[in-house]
Design a protein around this motif. Structure first.
Motif, PDB file in Angstrom:
ATOM      1  N   TYR A 121       0.839  -1.199   0.000  1.00  0.00           N
ATOM      2  CA  TYR A 121       0.000   0.000   0.000  1.00  0.00           C
ATOM      3  C   TYR A 121       0.876   1.253   0.000  1.00  0.00           C
ATOM      4  CZ  TYR A 121      -3.337   3.508   1.503  1.00  0.00           C
ATOM      5  OH  TYR A 121      -4.098   4.637   1.579  1.00  0.00           O
ATOM      6  N   ARG A 156       2.574   1.593  -3.518  1.00  0.00           N
ATOM      7  CA  ARG A 156       1.757   1.751  -4.719  1.00  0.00           C
ATOM      8  C   ARG A 156       0.654   2.789  -4.585  1.00  0.00           C
ATOM      9  NH1 ARG A 156       4.798  -0.579  -8.426  1.00  0.00           N
ATOM     10  NH2 ARG A 156       3.009  -0.435  -9.802  1.00  0.00           N
ATOM     11  N   ARG A 157       0.284   3.135  -3.353  1.00  0.00           N
ATOM     12  CA  ARG A 157      -0.906   3.963  -3.186  1.00  0.00           C
ATOM     13  C   ARG A 157      -0.676   5.261  -2.436  1.00  0.00           C
ATOM     14  NH1 ARG A 157      -2.556   1.916  -6.780  1.00  0.00           N
ATOM     15  NH2 ARG A 157      -3.881   0.099  -7.027  1.00  0.00           N
ATOM     16  N   THR A 158       0.584   5.565  -2.095  1.00  0.00           N
ATOM     17  CA  THR A 158       0.831   6.835  -1.408  1.00  0.00           C
ATOM     18  C   THR A 158       1.793   7.690  -2.220  1.00  0.00           C
ATOM     19  OG1 THR A 158       2.760   6.095  -0.175  1.00  0.00           O
ATOM     20  CG2 THR A 158       0.603   5.678   0.838  1.00  0.00           C
ATOM     21  N   ARG A 159       1.783   8.983  -1.936  1.00  0.00           N
ATOM     22  CA  ARG A 159       2.696   9.895  -2.632  1.00  0.00           C
ATOM     23  C   ARG A 159       4.133   9.486  -2.348  1.00  0.00           C
ATOM     24  NH1 ARG A 159       1.778  16.004  -1.907  1.00  0.00           N
ATOM     25  NH2 ARG A 159       2.671  15.957  -3.975  1.00  0.00           N
ATOM     26  N   ARG A 174       5.151   6.646  -4.588  1.00  0.00           N
ATOM     27  CA  ARG A 174       5.331   7.132  -5.954  1.00  0.00           C
ATOM     28  C   ARG A 174       6.679   7.825  -6.099  1.00  0.00           C
ATOM     29  NH1 ARG A 174       1.239   7.802  -9.196  1.00  0.00           N
ATOM     30  NH2 ARG A 174       0.998   5.690  -8.461  1.00  0.00           N
ATOM     31  N   HIS A 175       7.046   8.622  -5.064  1.00  0.00           N
ATOM     32  CA  HIS A 175       8.300   9.369  -5.132  1.00  0.00           C
ATOM     33  C   HIS A 175       9.506   8.441  -5.032  1.00  0.00           C
ATOM     34  CE1 HIS A 175       6.012  13.234  -3.784  1.00  0.00           C
ATOM     35  NE2 HIS A 175       5.638  12.774  -4.953  1.00  0.00           N
ATOM     36  N   TYR A 197       9.702   5.468  -6.403  1.00  0.00           N
ATOM     37  CA  TYR A 197       9.904   4.991  -7.779  1.00  0.00           C
ATOM     38  C   TYR A 197      10.507   6.093  -8.646  1.00  0.00           C
ATOM     39  CZ  TYR A 197       7.384   0.627  -7.080  1.00  0.00           C
ATOM     40  OH  TYR A 197       7.019  -0.618  -6.656  1.00  0.00           O
ATOM     41  N   ALA A 198      10.037   7.323  -8.464  1.00  0.00           N
ATOM     42  CA  ALA A 198      10.537   8.422  -9.287  1.00  0.00           C
ATOM     43  C   ALA A 198      12.023   8.657  -9.031  1.00  0.00           C
ATOM     44  CB  ALA A 198       9.742   9.695  -9.003  1.00  0.00           C
ATOM     45  N   ILE A 253      10.475  17.156  -5.599  1.00  0.00           N
ATOM     46  CA  ILE A 253      10.550  16.096  -4.596  1.00  0.00           C
ATOM     47  C   ILE A 253      11.857  16.238  -3.824  1.00  0.00           C
ATOM     48  CG2 ILE A 253      10.765  13.601  -4.288  1.00  0.00           C
ATOM     49  CD1 ILE A 253       9.011  13.335  -6.840  1.00  0.00           C
ATOM     50  N   ASN A 260      10.494   4.781 -15.798  1.00  0.00           N
ATOM     51  CA  ASN A 260       9.820   3.627 -15.181  1.00  0.00           C
ATOM     52  C   ASN A 260       8.390   3.953 -14.759  1.00  0.00           C
ATOM     53  OD1 ASN A 260      10.873   5.410 -13.266  1.00  0.00           O
ATOM     54  ND2 ASN A 260      10.901   3.843 -11.690  1.00  0.00           N
ATOM     55  N   LEU A 261       7.993   5.221 -14.879  1.00  0.00           N
ATOM     56  CA  LEU A 261       6.629   5.592 -14.494  1.00  0.00           C
ATOM     57  C   LEU A 261       5.772   5.743 -15.747  1.00  0.00           C
ATOM     58  CD1 LEU A 261       7.272   8.261 -11.708  1.00  0.00           C
ATOM     59  CD2 LEU A 261       6.990   5.794 -11.490  1.00  0.00           C
ATOM     60  N   ARG A 276      -5.567  10.263   2.213  1.00  0.00           N
ATOM     61  CA  ARG A 276      -4.165  10.408   1.822  1.00  0.00           C
ATOM     62  C   ARG A 276      -3.694   9.301   0.880  1.00  0.00           C
ATOM     63  NH1 ARG A 276      -1.909  14.498   2.730  1.00  0.00           N
ATOM     64  NH2 ARG A 276       0.143  13.702   3.174  1.00  0.00           N
ATOM     65  N   LEU A 285      -3.388   7.840  -2.999  1.00  0.00           N
ATOM     66  CA  LEU A 285      -3.347   8.469  -4.318  1.00  0.00           C
ATOM     67  C   LEU A 285      -4.708   8.347  -4.992  1.00  0.00           C
ATOM     68  CD1 LEU A 285       0.070   7.094  -5.589  1.00  0.00           C
ATOM     69  CD2 LEU A 285      -0.442   9.430  -4.906  1.00  0.00           C
TER      70      LEU A 285
END
Ligand SMILES: Nc1ncnc2c1ncn2[C@@H]1O[C@H](COP(=O)(O)OP(=O)(O)OP(=O)(O)O)[C@@H](O)[C@H]1O
Ligand SMILES: [Mg+2]
Lengths: 410, 272
Positions: free
Chosen positions: A267, A270-273, A276-277, A279-280, A293, B109-110, B127, B129
């Motif tokens: 979670y 995959r589902r929080t900012r 995501r950051h 992975y970025a 970021i 990768n995104l 909170r 996404l």
């Protein structure tokens, strides 16, 4: 509002992709080097068949329970490793950090004078894990030393801390029924079935809720058949696991712990900012920085998570062995955990991977270790075989990366 | 940042009023390299302002100073006529500045949606996404810009062509509450049709009242879309033209032989 006024959305009646389109996308991804869990599941099948042919005790209920308990510490530590691998970094200190966690817990729970409640001991150990990882992260980002070097220094230093903590005791016996219960107690058989059904119902709920939400926004959904297959697949897989382990001692509590943390960290990623950051930063740190970021902050948190999970793994390992000694955190735990994350499909080049890689990889490692043990082969053989499997996994990673470059997906 | 924006209220300001962005005597050094020397430059809303110059003239550095990626050594930056300190990408974004870099800065990768929302993800009240909302707005934005070549916004960017990536980067910039969009070499890697699309897009942005700053080596493109041209040479602004009152020949002359106020030391010959 956006600079360009978008046309009003016109939600069609719940569009779903056709099975054909779904299959084409999947094939595209495989060809482009996004292999997913494909190689690992094949590998697990091969391992199961090979060992079963050699020794028919491999695929028994009792051995399956052993496998879970043996693999759990690796899976837990590997979950933390996934975070740093996603950044394109490495943490070589997790072995002895897990040792520090196990030893701290055992020492705090010694029934001599300063007795602390079990919860306090566990929280203290987990907290020290967070601090250790944050320290690594700060040195790596603010001083600018490669993670390889910092955590190599950590490997030595935390080994020293384990020895200092143990002192002249030699061995510290774990004296807390709750902590010992992690790896040695089992979920009542009826409760295991209930847990299993709750998990599947939860998964189905999330899938269907997502389906409805996307449909009402007029977005294309995966084919209903695929979604149905996923839910049924999970039901069958978990049902099979519970059925098998219930023929023996039952579902060990560590398996539940691994499951809960698997869902939790998935979670987060995959589902929080924050996820995501992560992975970025691993995919393109410069792009992440330009997007505003705080790259250093993300890295420090990932190293903190890594050491935290190392401590969790250390506590579970201590629970399984019912004691800690001067070897705590040594041996195969470091390499097996990193190998688990990589074998499970986390790229060493950063930006690609999932938490479930930790679980799948740990299953492979534990199966090899356990299977070769059943065949009566020595640690030497185990290490050689595990080394070869690790090399294979890294080779698959490199080759699929080359596949991406060739298909223009550098 | 010492200034906050008044929420785009002046978007419809007519061209010719106070410049939305103004650089006054901006200098930037990297060790021994004087990348920018007392550069003056301004951009107005509703206009396309081109920044041209040879390789290494300092165009990209100028942009990065405006973005807050490099702190400036001397001079000042004015936004709506008021001096501001831009000390990071967050500051420039808060002012309403969006930049499409030469190297695009997409994370391979995104996927498309994840890239377009990078650093500004929408979250639900819990909170988590809000993927649905983000995916929908991305699709709408791409559709409104007539970007039709992308099969799925859930495709990773690694699998896209150069033109598709450029389109994503431009769409990413205009999706926000932007007042100034800066494009560094937006057509450099594109074929004829894609170049056409991007140029149309640039014109449309200015028509909508945005200020557009365009960096390019392609004078043909520039003469087609730009209202004003500023020429940089070896880190100095050597000339300024109104596109309607000049010729390509005049601009080329300024690029290659514009008069420098101070002659930099050794690096002069380095210019290729
Ligand atoms: N980070 C940096 N460190 C040191 N020098 C730099 C840095 N960035 C740019 N420079 C130098 O500043 C000068 C201007 O570079 P810049 O990238 O702005 O050129 P440009 O006008 O964008 O050229 P091009 O048309 O090739 O993109 C060059 O001499 C370059 O070497
Ligand atoms: Mg440049």
């Amino acid at each position: 509002m956006s600079a360009i006024t978008p046309p009003l959305p016109t939600p069609a009646a719940a569009p779903t992709a056709t099975i054909g389109a779904y299959a084409r996308r999947w094939l595209d991804n495989v060809r482009g080097g996004e292999l997913g869990s494909l190689p690992i599941i094949l590998g697990l099948l091969i391992i199961a068949v090979v060992f079963q042919v050699q020794n028919d005790r491999f695929l028994t209920a009792g051995n399956f329970v052993n496998l879970m308990v043996q693999g759990a510490p690796f899976a837990l530590v590997a979950m933390g490793i996934v975070f740093v691998l996603l950044l394109g970094e490495i943490d070589l200190s997790v072995g002895y950090v897990s040792g520090v966690g196990g030893v701290l817990t055992a020492l705090l729970l010694l029934p001599d004078g300063s007795t602390v409640p079990t919860s306090v001991a566990i929280v203290a150990a987990l907290g020290s894990g967070v601090l250790i990882g944050a320290l690594h992260g700060v040195v790596i980002t603010k001083v600018g030393i490669p993670s390889f070097v910092v955590t190599l220094a950590g490997l030595l230093a935390w080994n020293g801390v384990v020895l200092l903590l143990i002192g002249s005791r030699g061995t510290v016996v774990l004296q807390d029924d709750f902590v010992i219960g992690f790896a040695n107690d089992f979920v009542p058989k009826g409760a295991a079935w209930v847990l299993m059904l709750l998990a599947v119902a939860g998964y189905a709920g999330v899938q269907l809720w997502g389906l409805r939400k996307r449909a009402s926004a007029g977005l294309v959904n995966d084919p209903l058949l695929i979604i149905g297959l996923r839910i049924v697949g999970l039901l069958v897989a978990l049902g099979f696991v519970v059925w098998v382990v219930n023929q023996d001692r039952g579902l060990p509590y560590v398996a539940v712990l691994v499951g809960v943390l698997l869902v939790f960290w998935t979670y987060v990623l995959r589902r929080t900012r924050f996820g995501r950051h992560v992975y970025a930063v691993g995919g393109n740190a410069e792009a992440a920085r330009r997007a505003g970021i705080d790259v250093d902050r993300i890295k420090i948190i990932c190293f903190a998570i890594c050491s935290l999970m190392a401590v969790v793994g250390g506590i579970v390992l201590a629970s399984r062995l019912r004691s800690v000694d001067t070897n705590a955190g040594g041996g195969a735990i470091l390499l097996y955990s990193i190998a688990a994350a990589v074998i499970g499909g986390t790229s060493l080049f950063g930006g690609r991977g999932h938490i479930k890689a930790a679980l799948l990889g740990a299953l492979v490692i534990a199966s090899i270790d356990n299977g070769l043990g059943l065949l009566g082969l020595s640690s030497g053989t185990k290490f050689v075989v595990t080394g070869v499997v690790l090399l294979l996994a890294v080779a698959v990673d490199s080759i699929s990366r080359r596949g991406r470059e060739q298909s223009g997906r550098a | 940042m010492t200034e906050t924006t008044d929420a785009g209220g002046s978007r419809e300001r007519s061209p010719g009023a106070v410049p939305i962005l103004e650089l006054r005597g901006v200098s930037k050094r990297f060790g021994a390299v004087q990348a920018l020397h007392e550069v003056n430059f301004d951009v107005r809303a509703g206009e396309v302002t081109a920044l041209v110059g040879d390789n290494g003239a300092g165009k990209s550095v100028t942009i990065k100073c405006i973005a807050g990626i490099y702190p400036i050594d001397e001079g000042e930056i004015l936004w709506d006529g008021r001096p501001v300190t831009i000390s990071g990408p967050k500051d420039s974004a808060a002012l309403g500045i969006e930049i499409v870099y030469q190297d695009l800065a997409l994370a391979d990768n995104l996927d498309v949606v994840q890239n377009m929302y990078l650093g500004r993800e929408e979250v639900t009240p819990l909170r988590a996404l809000d993927e649905t909302k983000m995916e929908r707005r991305c699709s709408e934005t791409l559709a409104s810009l007539s970007v039709t070549t992308i099969r799925s916004v859930r495709q990773t960017v690694a699998g896209l062509s150069g033109g598709q990536r450029q389109s994503i980067a431009v769409a990413k910039a205009v999706m926000w509450n932007s007042r100034l969009v800066i494009l560094d070499e937006p057509t450099a890697a594109l074929g004829v049709a894609q170049t056409r699309q991007v140029l149309d897009l640039v014109k449309r942005l200015a028509e909508q009242g945005l200020a557009v700053m365009l960096v390019s080596h392609n004078l043909h493109d520039i003469f087609e879309v730009a209202d004003n041209i500023t020429v940089l040479r070896l880190g100095q602004d050597v000339a300024r033209f109104k596109t309607s009152e000049t010729t390509q020949r005049e601009v080329v002359e300024a690029i290659t032989a514009g008069t420098l106020s101070t002659v930099p030391g050794q690096e002069e010959e380095v210019q290729a």
